[in-house]
Motif scaffolding. Structure first.
Motif, PDB file in Angstrom:
ATOM      1  N   ASN A 116      42.870  30.890  33.242  1.00  0.00           N
ATOM      2  CA  ASN A 116      43.855  31.680  33.973  1.00  0.00           C
ATOM      3  C   ASN A 116      43.394  33.139  34.026  1.00  0.00           C
ATOM      4  O   ASN A 116      43.495  33.862  33.030  1.00  0.00           O
ATOM      5  CB  ASN A 116      45.213  31.587  33.294  1.00  0.00           C
ATOM      6  CG  ASN A 116      46.285  32.356  34.054  1.00  0.00           C
ATOM      7  OD1 ASN A 116      46.039  32.905  35.130  1.00  0.00           O
ATOM      8  ND2 ASN A 116      47.480  32.403  33.501  1.00  0.00           N
ATOM      9  N   PRO A 117      42.888  33.601  35.163  1.00  0.00           N
ATOM     10  CA  PRO A 117      42.396  34.980  35.253  1.00  0.00           C
ATOM     11  C   PRO A 117      43.453  36.023  34.929  1.00  0.00           C
ATOM     12  O   PRO A 117      43.134  37.109  34.424  1.00  0.00           O
ATOM     13  CB  PRO A 117      41.940  35.099  36.716  1.00  0.00           C
ATOM     14  CG  PRO A 117      41.718  33.701  37.173  1.00  0.00           C
ATOM     15  CD  PRO A 117      42.728  32.883  36.437  1.00  0.00           C
ATOM     16  N   ALA A 118      44.713  35.721  35.189  1.00  0.00           N
ATOM     17  CA  ALA A 118      45.772  36.697  34.960  1.00  0.00           C
ATOM     18  C   ALA A 118      45.914  37.063  33.491  1.00  0.00           C
ATOM     19  O   ALA A 118      46.334  38.173  33.154  1.00  0.00           O
ATOM     20  CB  ALA A 118      47.096  36.164  35.496  1.00  0.00           C
ATOM     21  N   THR A 119      45.550  36.142  32.595  1.00  0.00           N
ATOM     22  CA  THR A 119      45.697  36.383  31.161  1.00  0.00           C
ATOM     23  C   THR A 119      44.376  36.372  30.401  1.00  0.00           C
ATOM     24  O   THR A 119      44.332  36.804  29.248  1.00  0.00           O
ATOM     25  CB  THR A 119      46.627  35.332  30.533  1.00  0.00           C
ATOM     26  OG1 THR A 119      46.063  34.022  30.739  1.00  0.00           O
ATOM     27  CG2 THR A 119      48.015  35.390  31.163  1.00  0.00           C
ATOM     28  N   GLN A 120      43.297  35.887  31.027  1.00  0.00           N
ATOM     29  CA  GLN A 120      42.032  35.717  30.313  1.00  0.00           C
ATOM     30  C   GLN A 120      40.893  36.578  30.853  1.00  0.00           C
ATOM     31  O   GLN A 120      39.781  36.499  30.351  1.00  0.00           O
ATOM     32  CB  GLN A 120      41.598  34.243  30.373  1.00  0.00           C
ATOM     33  CG  GLN A 120      42.525  33.292  29.643  1.00  0.00           C
ATOM     34  CD  GLN A 120      42.090  31.848  29.790  1.00  0.00           C
ATOM     35  OE1 GLN A 120      42.752  31.058  30.465  1.00  0.00           O
ATOM     36  NE2 GLN A 120      40.971  31.497  29.170  1.00  0.00           N
ATOM     37  N   ALA A 138      44.772  42.787  44.626  1.00  0.00           N
ATOM     38  CA  ALA A 138      45.787  42.028  43.896  1.00  0.00           C
ATOM     39  C   ALA A 138      46.995  41.738  44.771  1.00  0.00           C
ATOM     40  O   ALA A 138      47.560  40.636  44.726  1.00  0.00           O
ATOM     41  CB  ALA A 138      46.201  42.800  42.644  1.00  0.00           C
ATOM     42  N   ARG A 139      47.383  42.714  45.580  1.00  0.00           N
ATOM     43  CA  ARG A 139      48.523  42.515  46.467  1.00  0.00           C
ATOM     44  C   ARG A 139      48.200  41.496  47.553  1.00  0.00           C
ATOM     45  O   ARG A 139      49.020  40.619  47.865  1.00  0.00           O
ATOM     46  CB  ARG A 139      48.924  43.848  47.097  1.00  0.00           C
ATOM     47  CG  ARG A 139      50.174  43.748  47.979  1.00  0.00           C
ATOM     48  CD  ARG A 139      50.694  45.111  48.376  1.00  0.00           C
ATOM     49  NE  ARG A 139      49.724  45.906  49.120  1.00  0.00           N
ATOM     50  CZ  ARG A 139      49.079  46.957  48.619  1.00  0.00           C
ATOM     51  NH1 ARG A 139      49.287  47.331  47.364  1.00  0.00           N
ATOM     52  NH2 ARG A 139      48.222  47.632  49.356  1.00  0.00           N
ATOM     53  N   ALA A 140      46.980  41.581  48.107  1.00  0.00           N
ATOM     54  CA  ALA A 140      46.593  40.661  49.181  1.00  0.00           C
ATOM     55  C   ALA A 140      46.511  39.218  48.675  1.00  0.00           C
ATOM     56  O   ALA A 140      46.876  38.277  49.394  1.00  0.00           O
ATOM     57  CB  ALA A 140      45.253  41.090  49.776  1.00  0.00           C
ATOM     58  N   LEU A 141      46.046  39.047  47.439  1.00  0.00           N
ATOM     59  CA  LEU A 141      45.897  37.701  46.880  1.00  0.00           C
ATOM     60  C   LEU A 141      47.134  37.249  46.117  1.00  0.00           C
ATOM     61  O   LEU A 141      47.189  36.089  45.687  1.00  0.00           O
ATOM     62  CB  LEU A 141      44.684  37.662  45.944  1.00  0.00           C
ATOM     63  CG  LEU A 141      43.315  37.981  46.547  1.00  0.00           C
ATOM     64  CD1 LEU A 141      42.238  37.923  45.473  1.00  0.00           C
ATOM     65  CD2 LEU A 141      42.980  37.025  47.681  1.00  0.00           C
ATOM     66  N   PRO A 144      48.003  38.587  39.786  1.00  0.00           N
ATOM     67  CA  PRO A 144      48.070  39.556  38.687  1.00  0.00           C
ATOM     68  C   PRO A 144      46.678  39.801  38.097  1.00  0.00           C
ATOM     69  O   PRO A 144      45.884  38.862  37.951  1.00  0.00           O
ATOM     70  CB  PRO A 144      48.997  38.881  37.668  1.00  0.00           C
ATOM     71  CG  PRO A 144      49.759  37.864  38.460  1.00  0.00           C
ATOM     72  CD  PRO A 144      48.823  37.396  39.530  1.00  0.00           C
ATOM     73  N   MET A 145      46.408  41.044  37.755  1.00  0.00           N
ATOM     74  CA  MET A 145      45.093  41.405  37.218  1.00  0.00           C
ATOM     75  C   MET A 145      45.272  42.342  36.033  1.00  0.00           C
ATOM     76  O   MET A 145      46.064  43.279  36.073  1.00  0.00           O
ATOM     77  CB  MET A 145      44.239  42.083  38.303  1.00  0.00           C
ATOM     78  CG  MET A 145      44.013  41.239  39.541  1.00  0.00           C
ATOM     79  SD  MET A 145      43.140  42.131  40.872  1.00  0.00           S
ATOM     80  CE  MET A 145      41.478  42.170  40.193  1.00  0.00           C
ATOM     81  N   GLN A 146      44.496  42.094  34.968  1.00  0.00           N
ATOM     82  CA  GLN A 146      44.455  42.990  33.822  1.00  0.00           C
ATOM     83  C   GLN A 146      43.398  44.061  34.068  1.00  0.00           C
ATOM     84  O   GLN A 146      42.272  43.743  34.475  1.00  0.00           O
ATOM     85  CB  GLN A 146      44.138  42.237  32.542  1.00  0.00           C
ATOM     86  CG  GLN A 146      45.207  41.254  32.111  1.00  0.00           C
ATOM     87  CD  GLN A 146      44.935  40.744  30.718  1.00  0.00           C
ATOM     88  OE1 GLN A 146      44.927  41.496  29.747  1.00  0.00           O
ATOM     89  NE2 GLN A 146      44.691  39.447  30.620  1.00  0.00           N
ATOM     90  N   ILE A 147      43.727  45.323  33.780  1.00  0.00           N
ATOM     91  CA  ILE A 147      42.849  46.441  34.089  1.00  0.00           C
ATOM     92  C   ILE A 147      42.509  47.221  32.822  1.00  0.00           C
ATOM     93  O   ILE A 147      43.395  47.616  32.060  1.00  0.00           O
ATOM     94  CB  ILE A 147      43.511  47.393  35.106  1.00  0.00           C
ATOM     95  CG1 ILE A 147      43.822  46.646  36.412  1.00  0.00           C
ATOM     96  CG2 ILE A 147      42.633  48.608  35.354  1.00  0.00           C
ATOM     97  CD1 ILE A 147      42.604  46.116  37.141  1.00  0.00           C
ATOM     98  N   VAL A 148      41.226  47.433  32.607  1.00  0.00           N
ATOM     99  CA  VAL A 148      40.722  48.298  31.535  1.00  0.00           C
ATOM    100  C   VAL A 148      40.125  49.539  32.187  1.00  0.00           C
ATOM    101  O   VAL A 148      39.324  49.428  33.118  1.00  0.00           O
ATOM    102  CB  VAL A 148      39.663  47.567  30.683  1.00  0.00           C
ATOM    103  CG1 VAL A 148      39.029  48.525  29.678  1.00  0.00           C
ATOM    104  CG2 VAL A 148      40.282  46.381  29.960  1.00  0.00           C
ATOM    105  N   LEU A 149      40.514  50.709  31.709  1.00  0.00           N
ATOM    106  CA  LEU A 149      39.999  51.958  32.258  1.00  0.00           C
ATOM    107  C   LEU A 149      38.772  52.404  31.471  1.00  0.00           C
ATOM    108  O   LEU A 149      38.820  52.533  30.243  1.00  0.00           O
ATOM    109  CB  LEU A 149      41.072  53.046  32.210  1.00  0.00           C
ATOM    110  CG  LEU A 149      42.364  52.764  32.994  1.00  0.00           C
ATOM    111  CD1 LEU A 149      43.325  53.934  32.857  1.00  0.00           C
ATOM    112  CD2 LEU A 149      42.069  52.459  34.455  1.00  0.00           C
ATOM    113  N   GLU A 150      37.671  52.631  32.193  1.00  0.00           N
ATOM    114  CA  GLU A 150      36.453  53.115  31.562  1.00  0.00           C
ATOM    115  C   GLU A 150      36.504  54.635  31.456  1.00  0.00           C
ATOM    116  O   GLU A 150      36.778  55.330  32.436  1.00  0.00           O
ATOM    117  CB  GLU A 150      35.220  52.693  32.358  1.00  0.00           C
ATOM    118  CG  GLU A 150      33.924  53.156  31.717  1.00  0.00           C
ATOM    119  CD  GLU A 150      32.693  52.778  32.515  1.00  0.00           C
ATOM    120  OE1 GLU A 150      31.581  52.826  31.947  1.00  0.00           O
ATOM    121  OE2 GLU A 150      32.832  52.449  33.706  1.00  0.00           O
ATOM    122  N   LEU A 151      36.218  55.154  30.260  1.00  0.00           N
ATOM    123  CA  LEU A 151      36.225  56.590  30.024  1.00  0.00           C
ATOM    124  C   LEU A 151      34.800  57.096  29.853  1.00  0.00           C
ATOM    125  O   LEU A 151      33.988  56.476  29.160  1.00  0.00           O
ATOM    126  CB  LEU A 151      37.033  56.929  28.765  1.00  0.00           C
ATOM    127  CG  LEU A 151      38.483  56.451  28.734  1.00  0.00           C
ATOM    128  CD1 LEU A 151      39.136  56.863  27.412  1.00  0.00           C
ATOM    129  CD2 LEU A 151      39.269  56.997  29.915  1.00  0.00           C
TER     130      LEU A 151
END
Length: 203
Positions: A116-120, A138-141, A144-151
């Motif tokens: 499950n891409p939404a949780t994994q 994400a809206r078009a498909l 749900p997507m998990q996002i990590v911000l790169e610093l």
């Protein structure tokens, strides 16, 4: 001036007729090094396998079995689909920001419902522009997507540089029904050299 160990490897390659660049994996040494890694990190860190330059499913499975982890960092869309297909229990993190069209391609070819891409799956985002692109995807498909911000920690290898942009990105994530903030990631190549940290020298 090679040691006996490398002379034996050289002889074996010659006997096999491999007169070209060849990857040689010493399974016994890999196992010993993995045991040493586990000893160093103990229970202080959550270990993640990095399938980077030469990703191999059998090799990753072997390390997974020895370390007891299902966390894998992936760097290429085709291999991302491959792991989702063959390791449906894995927890995946992108090791570099993926062009939004490559992300779309992952979903186009993803077929294993056990993963499950939404949780994994966690996508790495390095700029406000890329965050907007992923929001639109994400809206078009309706995905749900998990996002990590790169610093950017100062090495200029990519990632958010301005604190204002980071704050705005987090606000946007909170307001987006399809995107979930999953954390930060920064690349620091010298962390392993810090005294008494993940294998660094003891002072």
């Amino acid at each position: 001036a090679h040691s006996d160990y490398f002379l034996r490897l050289q002889h074996a390659l010659s006997e096999a007729g491999l007169y070209r660049p060849t990857l040689v994996l010493d399974a016994e040494r890999l196992s010993r090094n993995t045991d040493r890694l586990l000893h160093h990190i103990g229970s202080n860190f959550a270990y993640r396998i990095v399938g980077k330059s030469l990703p191999s499913l059998p090799l990753i499975n072997s390390v997974r079995k020895q370390t007891g982890t299902n966390r894998v960092m992936v760097f290429h869309q085709p291999f991302l689909n491959l792991i989702a297909q063959h390791m449906p229990d894995s927890q995946l993190l992108l090791g570099k920001p993926m062009p939004v069209l490559a992300a779309r391609r992952f979903y186009s070819f993803h077929s294993n419902r056990q993963f499950n891409p939404a949780t994994q799956l966690q996508w790495l985002i390095d700029s406000p522009e890329r965050l907007r692109e992923y929001s639109e995807l994400a809206r078009a498909l309706n995905q749900p997507m998990q996002i990590v911000l790169e610093l950017d920690v100062g090495l200029r290898r990519g990632g958010f540089r301005e604190t204002g942009d980071v704050g705005l990105a987090i606000m946007n994530l909170k307001e987006d029904p399809n995107l979930q903030f999953a954390g930060f990631m920064g690349y620091e190549a010298h962390a392993s050299k810090m005294p008494e940290l993940i294998g660094g020298p003891i002072q």
